[in-house]
Design an enzyme around this catalytic site. Structure first.
Site, PDB file in Angstrom:
ATOM      1  N   CYS A   7    -103.601 -45.654  68.824  1.00  0.00           N
ATOM      2  CA  CYS A   7    -103.972 -44.591  69.770  1.00  0.00           C
ATOM      3  C   CYS A   7    -105.416 -44.138  69.533  1.00  0.00           C
ATOM      4  O   CYS A   7    -105.718 -43.549  68.498  1.00  0.00           O
ATOM      5  CB  CYS A   7    -102.990 -43.429  69.599  1.00  0.00           C
ATOM      6  SG  CYS A   7    -103.470 -41.896  70.402  1.00  0.00           S
ATOM      7  N   CYS A  30    -105.952 -40.343  69.081  1.00  0.00           N
ATOM      8  CA  CYS A  30    -105.409 -39.936  67.769  1.00  0.00           C
ATOM      9  C   CYS A  30    -106.464 -40.144  66.691  1.00  0.00           C
ATOM     10  O   CYS A  30    -106.656 -39.292  65.816  1.00  0.00           O
ATOM     11  CB  CYS A  30    -104.162 -40.752  67.417  1.00  0.00           C
ATOM     12  SG  CYS A  30    -102.798 -40.567  68.572  1.00  0.00           S
TER      13      CYS A  30
END
Length: 121
Positions: free
Chosen positions: A32, A35
């Site tokens: 991600c 993230c």
């Protein structure tokens, strides 16, 4: 402090030991992008508020059951927990909102019975 959660038992252990502290559950995935981008900000906040905040990082690919328990549908998802109760949630890598929420809930930790001085007339 930031701790990596490996299991439900692990999560419960940290939630129980957090006592009155704010717990931030960081649901993320290694693949991600957002993230990865918000991680340095989260690390900085966890250091700044180390006396009042516990950050638990939960990899959704390794802990699918926990992610399902918290209804995680996007990443990153930050779930704010106090005294085993969910008090807020943020979906997405908005570092400004993350900072404001941590500051808000840390400052809300001031005891309710603390007297607030009032002007006397």
């Amino acid at each position: 402090m930031i701790y990596n959660i490996q299991s439900k038992e692990d999560l419960e252990k940290y939630l129980n030991s957090a006592s009155e502290k704010l717990v931030v559950l960081d649901f993320y995935a290694t693949w991600c992008g957002p993230c990865k981008l918000i991680t340095p900000q989260l690390e900085e906040l966890s250091t700044l508020y180390s006396e009042d905040v516990v950050v638990l990082k939960i990899n959704v690919d390794e802990c699918e059951e926990i992610a399902m328990d918290y209804n995680v549908t996007g990443m990153p998802t930050f779930v704010f927990v106090k005294n085993h109760k969910i008090i807020d949630q943020i979906v997405g890598g908005n570092s400004e909102k993350l900072t404001k929420n941590i500051e808000k809930y840390v400052h809300d930790a001031i005891p309710n019975n603390q007297a607030i001085p009032q002007d006397e007339e």
